[in-house]
Design a protein around this motif. Structure first.
Motif, short mmCIF file in Angstrom:
data_model
loop_
_atom_site.label_atom_id
_atom_site.label_comp_id
_atom_site.label_asym_id
_atom_site.label_seq_id
_atom_site.Cartn_x
_atom_site.Cartn_y
_atom_site.Cartn_z
N ALA A 113 1.00 -0.97 -0.16
CA ALA A 113 -0.13 -0.11 -0.05
C ALA A 113 1.06 1.23 0.05
O ALA A 113 0.72 2.18 -0.70
CB ALA A 113 -0.71 -0.04 1.32
N GLY A 114 1.95 1.06 0.87
CA GLY A 114 2.81 2.41 0.72
C GLY A 114 3.41 2.72 -0.55
O GLY A 114 3.66 3.71 -1.03
N ALA A 115 3.81 1.56 -1.14
CA ALA A 115 4.50 1.76 -2.67
C ALA A 115 3.37 2.40 -3.70
O ALA A 115 3.86 3.20 -4.36
CB ALA A 115 5.00 0.36 -2.91
N ASP A 116 2.19 1.76 -3.42
CA ASP A 116 1.27 2.40 -4.41
C ASP A 116 0.98 3.98 -4.15
O ASP A 116 0.84 4.64 -5.26
CB ASP A 116 -0.24 1.73 -4.04
CG ASP A 116 -1.02 2.04 -4.99
OD1 ASP A 116 -0.90 2.11 -6.30
OD2 ASP A 116 -2.38 2.14 -4.74
N GLY A 263 10.55 -18.55 4.65
CA GLY A 263 10.53 -17.33 5.21
C GLY A 263 11.13 -16.25 3.85
O GLY A 263 10.76 -15.21 3.97
N VAL A 264 11.86 -16.99 3.16
CA VAL A 264 12.51 -15.89 2.11
C VAL A 264 11.35 -15.78 0.97
O VAL A 264 11.19 -14.80 0.33
CB VAL A 264 13.64 -16.53 1.57
CG1 VAL A 264 14.28 -15.95 0.03
CG2 VAL A 264 14.77 -16.64 2.50
N ALA A 265 10.59 -16.89 0.91
CA ALA A 265 9.73 -17.00 -0.13
C ALA A 265 8.32 -16.05 -0.10
O ALA A 265 7.65 -15.37 -0.80
CB ALA A 265 9.22 -18.36 -0.55
N GLU A 266 7.81 -16.44 1.30
CA GLU A 266 6.33 -15.69 1.59
C GLU A 266 6.31 -15.49 3.00
O GLU A 266 6.81 -16.28 3.56
CB GLU A 266 5.32 -16.77 1.08
CG GLU A 266 4.06 -16.13 0.47
CD GLU A 266 3.18 -15.63 1.55
OE1 GLU A 266 2.37 -14.77 1.54
OE2 GLU A 266 2.99 -16.48 2.73
N ALA A 293 9.09 -10.64 8.75
CA ALA A 293 8.37 -9.73 8.59
C ALA A 293 9.18 -8.53 8.18
O ALA A 293 8.67 -7.60 7.23
CB ALA A 293 7.76 -9.28 9.86
N GLY A 294 10.36 -8.36 8.50
CA GLY A 294 11.27 -7.09 7.91
C GLY A 294 11.57 -7.55 6.77
O GLY A 294 11.76 -6.51 5.87
N TRP A 295 11.84 -8.89 6.11
CA TRP A 295 12.09 -8.97 4.71
C TRP A 295 10.84 -8.97 4.13
O TRP A 295 10.77 -8.32 2.92
CB TRP A 295 12.71 -10.31 4.76
CG TRP A 295 12.62 -11.03 3.52
CD1 TRP A 295 12.10 -12.22 2.96
CD2 TRP A 295 13.46 -10.62 2.12
NE1 TRP A 295 12.22 -12.37 1.91
CE2 TRP A 295 13.06 -11.41 1.12
CE3 TRP A 295 14.22 -9.43 1.96
CZ2 TRP A 295 13.49 -11.62 -0.13
CZ3 TRP A 295 14.70 -9.38 0.67
CH2 TRP A 295 14.51 -10.26 -0.21
N GLY A 296 9.81 -9.68 4.41
CA GLY A 296 8.40 -9.69 3.96
C GLY A 296 8.17 -10.46 3.04
O GLY A 296 6.98 -10.76 2.25
N GLY A 297 9.17 -11.31 2.47
CA GLY A 297 8.86 -12.34 1.50
C GLY A 297 9.28 -11.79 0.01
O GLY A 297 8.83 -10.78 -0.33
N LEU A 298 9.48 -12.59 -0.88
CA LEU A 298 9.83 -12.34 -2.13
C LEU A 298 8.47 -12.18 -3.09
O LEU A 298 8.45 -11.10 -3.89
CB LEU A 298 10.21 -13.66 -3.15
CG LEU A 298 11.86 -13.96 -3.01
CD1 LEU A 298 12.42 -15.25 -3.37
CD2 LEU A 298 12.70 -12.93 -3.58
N SER A 299 7.27 -12.73 -2.46
CA SER A 299 6.03 -12.28 -2.96
C SER A 299 5.67 -10.80 -2.96
O SER A 299 5.00 -10.22 -3.62
CB SER A 299 5.01 -13.27 -2.54
OG SER A 299 4.78 -13.16 -0.94
N SER A 300 6.03 -10.38 -1.67
CA SER A 300 5.76 -8.95 -1.47
C SER A 300 6.87 -7.96 -2.47
O SER A 300 6.28 -7.15 -2.79
CB SER A 300 6.06 -8.46 0.01
OG SER A 300 5.90 -7.14 0.41
N VAL A 302 7.73 -8.80 -5.26
CA VAL A 302 7.34 -9.04 -6.71
C VAL A 302 6.20 -8.04 -6.77
O VAL A 302 5.83 -7.43 -8.11
CB VAL A 302 6.87 -10.42 -6.99
CG1 VAL A 302 6.03 -10.52 -8.39
CG2 VAL A 302 8.04 -11.14 -7.00
N GLN A 303 5.28 -7.95 -5.69
CA GLN A 303 4.03 -7.02 -5.87
C GLN A 303 4.56 -5.50 -5.87
O GLN A 303 3.81 -4.77 -6.73
CB GLN A 303 3.03 -7.22 -4.77
CG GLN A 303 2.25 -8.62 -4.74
CD GLN A 303 1.63 -8.76 -3.41
OE1 GLN A 303 1.01 -7.92 -2.92
NE2 GLN A 303 1.91 -9.67 -2.64
N VAL A 304 5.55 -5.33 -5.26
CA VAL A 304 6.13 -3.77 -5.37
C VAL A 304 6.85 -3.48 -6.64
O VAL A 304 6.68 -2.34 -7.28
CB VAL A 304 7.07 -3.61 -4.16
CG1 VAL A 304 7.79 -2.17 -4.39
CG2 VAL A 304 6.45 -3.72 -2.75
#
Length: 314
Positions: A113-116, A263-266, A293-300, A302-304
């Protein structure tokens, strides 16, 4: 002519990176499909595990929060909260006052949401691309209900950990923003230093009050949009659950690394995997979940990346 040459070279570099990313993604998709055909039973079990995680934990915990967030946003609270954060972004982070809105959106709804919001501000000219890059980095949050409800109350069964974990999560992001406040800042003054754009003039920003919508319409729209978000989260969780399981059964990864890979992925899979590690004491598990949580996952990420595509924001 020099600037035109530099622009052409930058465009060529961007196109080259896009082609490499597309090729790698296509190859990974083909490999994943092959692994699913080679191990259909394991793929089905992993899909069920991801579905259970989504339906039993994520769906009931996140749906009310998403609905309330959409209602709050419809009444302009994110913009008002951004106004309150404006002095903080100016003095501590070296960002223009307009950054208050994306920071508030990220803290309330989580990434992306912040990136958007940062992309919309950059398109309006309220911030430069360099400032937008730092805003995107700062607003890479998880939403509060993830830490307080899902992690602390459900996964760790220690609800008293929730406020502390959330404070650590926000505090770490703010400390990083303070440490890198000079990163990417050019010699020129910011595009809109100290200027907070009115919420009603920001392209794509929610209006201060619903435009002709009664509360019933606002609630209905919030439910529809929240269900769409949760379906997207569920799909991502199931896909990454299957991929991690297939990599494990194929022998490409030792069993003890699968928790780290989750943790790295999602984000949600990583938190769940860390919480299921019974040999870890509660403080260590909480620290591991905080790292995820600090990393956020690759899925996050990718969305950004998808949101930043087609802009000058790196």
């Amino acid at each position: 002519s020099v600037s035109m040459w530099e622009s052409a070279m930058n465009n060529r570099s961007v196109i080259s990176r896009e082609r490499i990313f597309t090729g790698v993604s296509a190859a990974a998709a083909v490999a994943a499909a092959g692994l699913m055909l080679a191990h259909p039973a394991e793929a089905f079990d992993a899909s069920l595990q991801g579905l259970r995680l989504w339906w039993n934990i994520l769906f009931p915990a996140l749906l009310p929060f998403f609905i309330l967030c959409d209602i709050v946003a419809a009444y302009g609270f994110a913009q008002k909260a951004g106004k309150w954060i404006e002095p903080l972004s100016l003095r501590l982070f070296g960002l223009p006052g307009a950054a208050g809105w994306p920071v508030a959106a990220g803290m309330l709804a989580g990434s992306p949401a912040g990136a958007d919001a940062a992309v919309k501000l950059c398109k309006r000219g309220a911030v430069t691309p360099e400032e937008a890059e730092r805003i995107v980095a700062l607003t890479h949050f998880v939403n509060p209900v993830f830490m307080i409800t899902i992690v602390a109350a459900v996964l760790l069964r220690r609800p008293e950990f929730g406020p502390f974990l959330l404070a650590v999560h926000y505090g770490a992001a703010f400390l990083c923003a303070m440490a890198f406040r000079a990163f990417g800042r050019g010699p020129s003054a910011p595009a809109a230093a100290g200027a907070y754009p009115d919420a009603s003039r920001i392209a794509g920003a929610p209006p201060p009050r619903p435009d002709g919508r009664g509360f019933g319409k606002v609630l209905g729209d919030a439910v529809t949009e929240s269900l769409q978000k949760l379906l997207m989260i569920g799909g991502v969780v199931i896909v990454f659950s299957v991929l991690i399981q297939l990599i494990g059964v194929s022998g490409l990864m030792p069993d003890f690394l699968q928790t780290a890979a989750a943790g790295v992925a999602e984000l949600h899979l990583g938190a769940y995997a860390a919480a299921q590690a019974a040999a870890w004491p509660a403080p260590v598990t909480a620290a591991a979940v905080s790292a995820v949580a600090g990393w956020g996952g690759l899925s996050s990420h990718v969305q950004v990346r998808a949101l930043l595509h087609g802009t000058k924001i790196r």
